[in-house]
Structures are given as structure tokens and as C-alpha cells.
Design an enzyme around this catalytic site. Structure first.
Site, mmCIF file in Angstrom:
data_model
loop_
_atom_site.group_PDB
_atom_site.id
_atom_site.type_symbol
_atom_site.label_atom_id
_atom_site.label_comp_id
_atom_site.label_asym_id
_atom_site.label_seq_id
_atom_site.Cartn_x
_atom_site.Cartn_y
_atom_site.Cartn_z
ATOM 1 N N ARG A 121 33.349 -34.348 9.343
ATOM 2 C CA ARG A 121 32.877 -33.624 10.440
ATOM 3 C C ARG A 121 31.025 -33.861 10.709
ATOM 4 N NH1 ARG A 121 32.649 -29.401 14.409
ATOM 5 N NH2 ARG A 121 30.793 -28.524 14.537
ATOM 6 N N HIS A 155 35.389 -35.589 20.016
ATOM 7 C CA HIS A 155 36.114 -34.370 19.172
ATOM 8 C C HIS A 155 37.801 -33.930 19.519
ATOM 9 C CE1 HIS A 155 35.952 -30.834 16.415
ATOM 10 N NE2 HIS A 155 35.747 -29.641 17.883
ATOM 11 N N GLN A 174 39.752 -30.162 18.829
ATOM 12 C CA GLN A 174 39.934 -29.780 19.503
ATOM 13 C C GLN A 174 40.547 -29.611 20.812
ATOM 14 O OE1 GLN A 174 37.174 -26.887 19.263
ATOM 15 N NE2 GLN A 174 38.438 -26.300 21.017
ATOM 16 N N ASP A 190 31.266 -26.226 27.516
ATOM 17 C CA ASP A 190 30.896 -25.661 26.214
ATOM 18 C C ASP A 190 29.715 -25.923 26.418
ATOM 19 O OD1 ASP A 190 31.102 -26.801 23.669
ATOM 20 O OD2 ASP A 190 30.814 -28.627 23.852
ATOM 21 N N CYS A 239 35.188 -23.869 23.576
ATOM 22 C CA CYS A 239 35.556 -24.599 22.663
ATOM 23 C C CYS A 239 35.562 -23.783 21.607
ATOM 24 C CB CYS A 239 35.886 -25.613 22.256
ATOM 25 S SG CYS A 239 34.006 -26.349 22.097
ATOM 26 N N ARG A 258 43.459 -24.110 16.900
ATOM 27 C CA ARG A 258 42.477 -25.263 15.375
ATOM 28 C C ARG A 258 43.519 -25.176 14.540
ATOM 29 N NH1 ARG A 258 37.283 -26.621 15.990
ATOM 30 N NH2 ARG A 258 37.369 -28.469 14.417
#
Length: 306
Positions: A102, A129, A132, A223, A263, A291
Site C-alpha cells: 500500500r 485500488h 476494494q 469516496d 469504501c 474486503r
């Protein structure tokens, strides 16, 4: 051996196969059936960007699969403090069975993967991402919302937006992206996605009017307006993104049975209203839990490719 850096590198069939594995693992877990499919394996987790959901889901997931997850922050390793990425990749991949990263620059994870001896998973970069999106689509499958998708993405043209674009282009559904002027998606990524969309039949539209994007949509997602590393822009962004909050009035433009996804973390009163968040909280927190299960499906799938 396969890496999981973006959805661009995967076929529709492969994406759905990963989702199916994750759903089966989730079903087994709820029945207290634990299959140690990654027994005695180690996942190296490199975090240059901190995260609640990414760390907990990967660490817990590896444990439930019979393996071990090793947390490595940028304070724990020499990466970024003098040692070249390629050297770190050679060392860690010689000791671990899989690596999750990450980080900020997508080029960093690409370089790491090119020198890695084991599968590398993108836990988030500034460009994409993808893990996700596995969780998001799994959630739509569970809530019977994965047929004839018309998805509206409202907000910043960021890594989540790019990943939704890739998913739509691969699976062949309609995606409408509404961003403020000056905050559109990356043009290079958009061009790549539009080429893929021609092959799958996907319809991808970009615009600056959120109401136009939401009208008749079956899935609405958003988001945070200010991502990690953009904190100095927060006040300016709040002003620019005025009118892009997903509230009850905006949701009224969607279909009656539309789903709302986020998310997390969610900032009520900014990108989403308190009332909309709470109304759809069940699916949002299913999405968060997924997730864990989607990533277990991914790790099992990647292990089988070796």
C-alpha cells in the site's frame, strides 16, 4: 505466476472466479468451516500509507487461511531510506510467499513486482485500488444488484474512480462519472479504459453534473473528497465539491431499489449525508467486511497460479 496490480491485467472470467472463491470462503467461515489453503505461508505487508481496513483484512485473512501476515511500515524497512526498490523486492520475495503493498506512486509497485519472485498485490496506490473493487462487486452479487448495472460515481477523479472504470470496462456495464471541473479522471487511464470498453460493450461516460450521472442509476458510489496526502487542500476542496454530496434528494433520481456504496472512511455532511449513509449502512458495512473475504479469494487464486 501472476501479480494483482490493476484489474486491467485480468479477464472478466478471472475476476468473477476470484469473487466466487471469496464467496465460497465466506460461506464456509459463517459455517465455522476453516480450510487452511495457505497453511504455513507468509504474506509480507508493506505499508507506506496507513490503513484500518487494509491491514485488518489482510492480516486476519491470512490467519484464517492458515498462514501468517508480517506488517512492515516504512519505519521498519529500508525501502525509501536508501535501499533501491528492486533490492527490497528481491530480499522480501525470497523470504515471503506473497507481498501486499500500500503505497503512493503506482510505478513503485510496478518496479517491485518486476523484481519479485512471488505474487504482489496492490493494496492501494495513488492510481488504483483494485482490491476494494473486488469487495464492492462481491457486495453487489450478494445483494442481487450485479445484473444490468448502471453505476454513478460521484466525486473526485481518483484511484477509486480509475478502479471502477477498469471494473466496468472488464465486466461490460455502464459507468457514469461526475466530477467537478478540474478534478476529472486521469486522461491516460481513461483512454486505456475506453479501448477495453469497446471489447466488452461497456459504456463509460464522464461529466460534471452529478444529478445527470445519478438519474436512473442502479448503483451510486462515492469516496472522500480529500485523500491521504491532500490534507492541505481540504478547505478548498470542500468549496469546489459543493453540490456533489450524495443526499436524499440526489438518491431520489436513481432507481427505487438503487444501492449506495462507500469504501470508507466516510465523512458525513461532505461526500454523503448522514441520512443516506445510515439508510444504506447495512450494505456499506457488508462491503467493508467483504474486503476480508474478497482478498482471501484473491490470495487463494494467486497461489493456484504458481
Amino acid at each position: 505466476m501472476r501479480h494483482f496490480l490493476t484489474l486491467k491485467d485480468f479477464t472478466k472470467e478471472e475476476i468473477l472466479e476470484i469473487i466466487d472463491i471469496g464467496l465460497e470462503i465466506k460461506k464456509n467461515l459463517k459455517s465455522k468451516i476453516y480450510k487452511k489453503e495457505l497453511e504455513n505461508q507468509t504474506l509480507g505487508m508493506i505499508f507506506e500509507k496507513s490503513s484500518t481496513r487494509t491491514r485488518v483484512s489482510f492480516e486476519t485473512g491470512m490467519f484464517q487461511l492458515g498462514g501468517h501476515a508480517l506488517f512492515l511500515s516504512n519505519r521498519d524497512i529500508h525501502l525509501g531510506r536508501g535501499e533501491p526498490v528492486k533490492d527490497t523486492a528481491r530480499v522480501i520475495s525470497s523470504m515471503c510467499d506473497m507481498v501486499m503493498i500500500r503505497t503512493f506512486e503506482h510505478s513503485m509497485i510496478e518496479e517491485f513486482a518486476s523484481y519479485s519472485k512471488v505474487p504482489v498485490i496492490n493494496g492501494l496506490t495513488d492510481s488504483y485500488h483494485p482490491v476494494q473493487l473486488l469487495a464492492d462487486y462481491m457486495t453487489l452479487v450478494e445483494h442481487s444488484a450485479n445484473e444490468n448495472i448502471v453505476c454513478a460515481y460521484i466525486g473526485d477523479g481518483n484511484n477509486m474512480t480509475h478502479s471502477w472504470m477498469m471494473l466496468a470496462a472488464k465486466l461490460g456495464f455502464e459507468l457514469r462519472i461526475a466530477t467537478p471541473k478540474g478534478y476529472e479522471v486521469n486522461e491516460k487511464i481513461l483512454k486505456e479504459v475506453l479501448v477495453l470498453a469497446k471489447e466488452s460493450g461497456a459504456v463509460i461516460k464522464t461529466m460534471n453534473d452529478p444529478n445527470e450521472a445519478v438519474r436512473g442509476a442502479t448503483v451510486i458510489t462515492t469516496d472522500t473528497w480529500t485523500s491521504m496526502g491532500q490534507e492541505e487542500e481540504k478547505e478548498e476542496r470542500i468549496k469546489i465539491f459543493k453540490g456533489f454530496m450524495v443526499d436524499e434528494k440526489m438518491m431520489m433520481l436513481a432507481t427505487k431499489d438503487a444501492r449506495f456504496l462507500h469504501c470508507l472512511p466516510a465523512y458525513r455532511g461532505l461526500e454523503v449525508s448522514e441520512s443516506v449513509f445510515e439508510k444504506y449502512s447495512e450494505i456499506i458495512f457488508d462491503e467493508a467486511e467483504n474486503r476480508l473475504h474478497a482478498q482471501k479469494g484473491l490470495m487463494v487464486w494467486l497461489d493456484k497460479q504458481r
